[in-house]
Design an enzyme around this catalytic site. Sequence first.
Site, PDB file in Angstrom:
ATOM      1  N   HIS A 138      19.162 104.231  49.473  1.00 15.08           N
ATOM      2  CA  HIS A 138      20.195 104.221  48.434  1.00 15.08           C
ATOM      3  C   HIS A 138      19.529 103.910  47.101  1.00 15.08           C
ATOM      4  CE1 HIS A 138      23.917 103.567  46.327  1.00 15.08           C
ATOM      5  NE2 HIS A 138      23.594 102.312  46.056  1.00 15.08           N
ATOM      6  N   SER A 155      24.904  98.084  44.484  1.00  8.70           N
ATOM      7  CA  SER A 155      25.893  98.996  43.930  1.00  8.70           C
ATOM      8  C   SER A 155      26.534  98.392  42.682  1.00  8.70           C
ATOM      9  CB  SER A 155      26.966  99.293  44.984  1.00  8.70           C
ATOM     10  OG  SER A 155      27.902 100.218  44.505  1.00  8.70           O
ATOM     11  N   GLY A 158      23.961  99.549  37.728  1.00  8.42           N
ATOM     12  CA  GLY A 158      23.684 100.438  36.599  1.00  8.42           C
ATOM     13  C   GLY A 158      22.584 101.458  36.839  1.00  8.42           C
ATOM     14  N   LYS A 159      22.338 101.795  38.086  1.00 10.87           N
ATOM     15  CA  LYS A 159      21.254 102.745  38.398  1.00 10.87           C
ATOM     16  C   LYS A 159      21.556 104.140  37.840  1.00 10.87           C
ATOM     17  CE  LYS A 159      21.586 102.091  42.856  1.00 10.87           C
ATOM     18  NZ  LYS A 159      22.647 101.061  42.859  1.00 10.87           N
ATOM     19  N   SER A 160      22.753 104.638  38.119  1.00  9.56           N
ATOM     20  CA  SER A 160      23.096 105.996  37.692  1.00  9.56           C
ATOM     21  C   SER A 160      23.210 106.093  36.175  1.00  9.56           C
ATOM     22  CB  SER A 160      24.411 106.441  38.353  1.00  9.56           C
ATOM     23  OG  SER A 160      24.274 106.497  39.764  1.00  9.56           O
ATOM     24  N   ASP A 177      22.039 108.449  44.158  1.00  4.71           N
ATOM     25  CA  ASP A 177      22.806 107.815  45.237  1.00  4.71           C
ATOM     26  C   ASP A 177      22.055 107.794  46.564  1.00  4.71           C
ATOM     27  OD1 ASP A 177      25.180 106.417  46.011  1.00  4.71           O
ATOM     28  OD2 ASP A 177      25.705 108.164  47.209  1.00  4.71           O
ATOM     29  N   GLU A 202      26.692 110.562  39.705  1.00  4.35           N
ATOM     30  CA  GLU A 202      28.015 109.927  39.705  1.00  4.35           C
ATOM     31  C   GLU A 202      28.024 108.753  38.738  1.00  4.35           C
ATOM     32  OE1 GLU A 202      30.898 106.960  42.035  1.00  4.35           O
ATOM     33  OE2 GLU A 202      28.968 107.448  42.941  1.00  4.35           O
ATOM     34  N   ARG A 243       6.363  87.402  33.672  1.00  2.00           N
ATOM     35  CA  ARG A 243       6.354  87.627  32.231  1.00  2.00           C
ATOM     36  C   ARG A 243       5.014  88.152  31.732  1.00  2.00           C
ATOM     37  NH1 ARG A 243       9.247  82.692  29.191  1.00  2.00           N
ATOM     38  NH2 ARG A 243       9.059  84.231  27.520  1.00  2.00           N
TER      39      ARG A 243
END
EC number: 2.7.11.-
Length: 310
Positions: A138, A155, A158-160, A177, A202, A243
């Site tokens: 996924h 889910s 903010g990947k898409s 997805d 999507e 960092r």
Amino acid sequence: MPKVRTKDVMDKFKLELISGEEGINRPITMSDLSRPGLEMAGYFTYYPKERVQLLGKTEITFFEKLPEEEKKQRMLSLCTEITPAIILSRDLPIPPELVEASEENGVPVLRSPLKTTRLTSRLTNFLESQLAPTTAIHGVLVDVYGVGVLIIGKSGVGKSETALELVKRGHRLVADDCVEIRQEDQDTLIGSAPELIEHLLEIRGLGIINVMTLFGAGAVRSFKRITLVMSLELWEQGKQYDRLGLEEETMKIIDTDVPKLTIPVRPGRNLAVIIEVAAMNFRLKRMGLNAAEQFTHKLADVIEDGELEE
């Protein structure tokens, strides 16, 4: 259901079917081929009958010199109930004993005009690709400056949306997805999209968009080698994040370890720019230029010089 059948190989390489048509749906379970030279001489103790058998000029020339009573027995031993196919290269003439044995045991006999070496190479590459270990993850796969970046995370993180911003900035979407991954060799992972959702993205509140239709053919790719994993996670107060960039984390996909970066997400952070820079920095590291290591060396020199002055 078998991944590859004899008919698939026949169609892919436009091979001529000579005999044994009833066996064209036999499964091919391994990418290794067999050149049955010793078997032609009568040694079948370690005969790999589950492999595709490839007969070239050497094997056929030797076979033609055998006594007539041995020819039929050799071919009957060569054609077993699990042999996927017997392929002849160079458009060589088909021995009638082979045709008879193949019809008797239902083993397809195929012929190709290619030279034996070239045919071996093409068959092996095709079978290794088709029979490679596979998995599905996924996430989103994007080609960023030539680097295959697999974006993962829970889910709604903010990947898409990040992928959409990357596409707008000129990069190419591979899959959204669900990313289908196959391991072509020990350190090569190839990602692609399932056919049903290819080129689709999507976006919550917007729905499904067709990236190729909106942004053109240059905004998508069918597949891409995965070389970097970016894990997006919500920023946790108090959690320590890298960092300097000295810590090298990896993620195991099938049997391959892929470099992984964890990016904390919170309002105000431009994830698309961060991923772009991460991809460029990854390429620099592969060229031997590591900014974090250069900084630590300079810092160590400054500290050492300060101690000497004291």
